[in-house]
Design a protein around this motif. Structure first.
Motif, short mmCIF file in Angstrom:
data_model
loop_
_atom_site.label_atom_id
_atom_site.label_comp_id
_atom_site.label_asym_id
_atom_site.label_seq_id
_atom_site.Cartn_x
_atom_site.Cartn_y
_atom_site.Cartn_z
N ARG A 113 0.78 -1.20 -0.08
CA ARG A 113 0.04 -0.19 -0.07
C ARG A 113 0.89 1.12 0.09
O ARG A 113 0.53 2.15 -0.71
N GLU A 114 1.91 1.35 0.67
CA GLU A 114 2.94 2.47 0.81
C GLU A 114 3.42 2.61 -0.59
O GLU A 114 3.57 3.90 -1.04
N ALA A 115 3.95 1.73 -1.28
CA ALA A 115 4.49 1.62 -2.63
C ALA A 115 3.47 2.32 -3.49
O ALA A 115 3.91 3.19 -4.35
N VAL A 116 2.27 1.97 -3.33
CA VAL A 116 1.10 2.42 -4.40
C VAL A 116 0.98 4.07 -4.23
O VAL A 116 0.68 4.87 -5.08
N ARG A 117 0.94 4.30 -2.73
CA ARG A 117 0.60 5.78 -2.21
C ARG A 117 1.86 6.73 -2.70
O ARG A 117 1.57 7.62 -3.24
N GLN A 118 3.11 6.20 -2.66
CA GLN A 118 4.25 6.94 -3.11
C GLN A 118 4.24 6.99 -4.58
O GLN A 118 4.59 8.08 -5.09
N GLN A 119 3.74 6.04 -5.41
CA GLN A 119 3.58 5.97 -6.83
C GLN A 119 2.56 7.24 -7.28
O GLN A 119 2.70 8.08 -8.06
N ALA A 120 1.62 7.18 -6.63
CA ALA A 120 0.45 8.16 -6.67
C ALA A 120 1.12 9.64 -6.42
O ALA A 120 0.56 10.70 -7.15
N ILE A 121 1.77 9.84 -5.56
CA ILE A 121 2.24 10.99 -5.10
C ILE A 121 3.18 11.49 -6.26
O ILE A 121 3.04 12.72 -6.64
N ALA A 122 4.10 10.60 -6.63
CA ALA A 122 5.18 11.07 -7.78
C ALA A 122 4.51 11.36 -8.90
O ALA A 122 4.94 12.17 -9.74
N THR A 123 3.22 10.78 -9.34
CA THR A 123 2.73 11.12 -10.79
C THR A 123 1.09 11.37 -10.44
O THR A 123 0.64 10.30 -10.75
N PRO A 124 0.95 12.46 -10.25
CA PRO A 124 -0.51 12.58 -9.97
C PRO A 124 -1.28 12.81 -11.23
O PRO A 124 -0.64 12.98 -12.14
N PRO A 125 -2.52 12.33 -11.18
CA PRO A 125 -3.34 12.42 -12.29
C PRO A 125 -3.74 13.96 -12.61
O PRO A 125 -4.11 14.74 -11.88
N ALA A 126 -3.61 14.13 -13.91
CA ALA A 126 -3.84 15.73 -14.54
C ALA A 126 -5.03 15.46 -15.27
O ALA A 126 -5.25 15.52 -16.40
#
Length: 100
Positions: free
Chosen positions: A45-58
């Motif tokens: 879950r932490e890896a998915v959260r970090q990936q979402a923070i690194a590439t936010p949806p535009a």
């Protein structure tokens, strides 16, 4: 008598044809693939959260990462209104609608 037979035949055809479509998936569920490969994600879950923070949806301009694209003008609203009224008074036609 013939009209009665035609009505009954069409009624039976409608009733019996419903069974032919009963085995298909409901609306919005298709296509039905029964042999899909199902796998379990190996990410935490932490890896998915970090990936979402690194590439936010535009997806829209109203998210926290949107760039301020507002156009700042030196002309006030009253000046724009006055110049528009002046142009309309001198024959300028606004091109709007179907017959523009």
């Amino acid at each position: 008598m013939q009209v009665k037979n035609i009505a009954l035949a069409s009624l039976f055809a409608v009733v019996l044809s419903g069974n032919a479509f009963a085995a298909q998936p409901a609306s919005g569920e298709g296509p039905l693939f029964l042999n899909e490969a199902s796998g379990v994600s190996t990410l935490t879950r932490e890896a998915v959260r970090q990936q979402a923070i690194a590439t936010p949806p535009a997806t829209d301009a109203y998210n926290a990462f949107a760039v301020d694209t507002a156009v700042h003008s030196d002309v006030s609203r009253a000046e724009v209104r006055a110049s528009t009224q002046d142009a309309l008074a001198h024959g300028f036609r606004v091109k709007s609608g179907e017959f523009a």
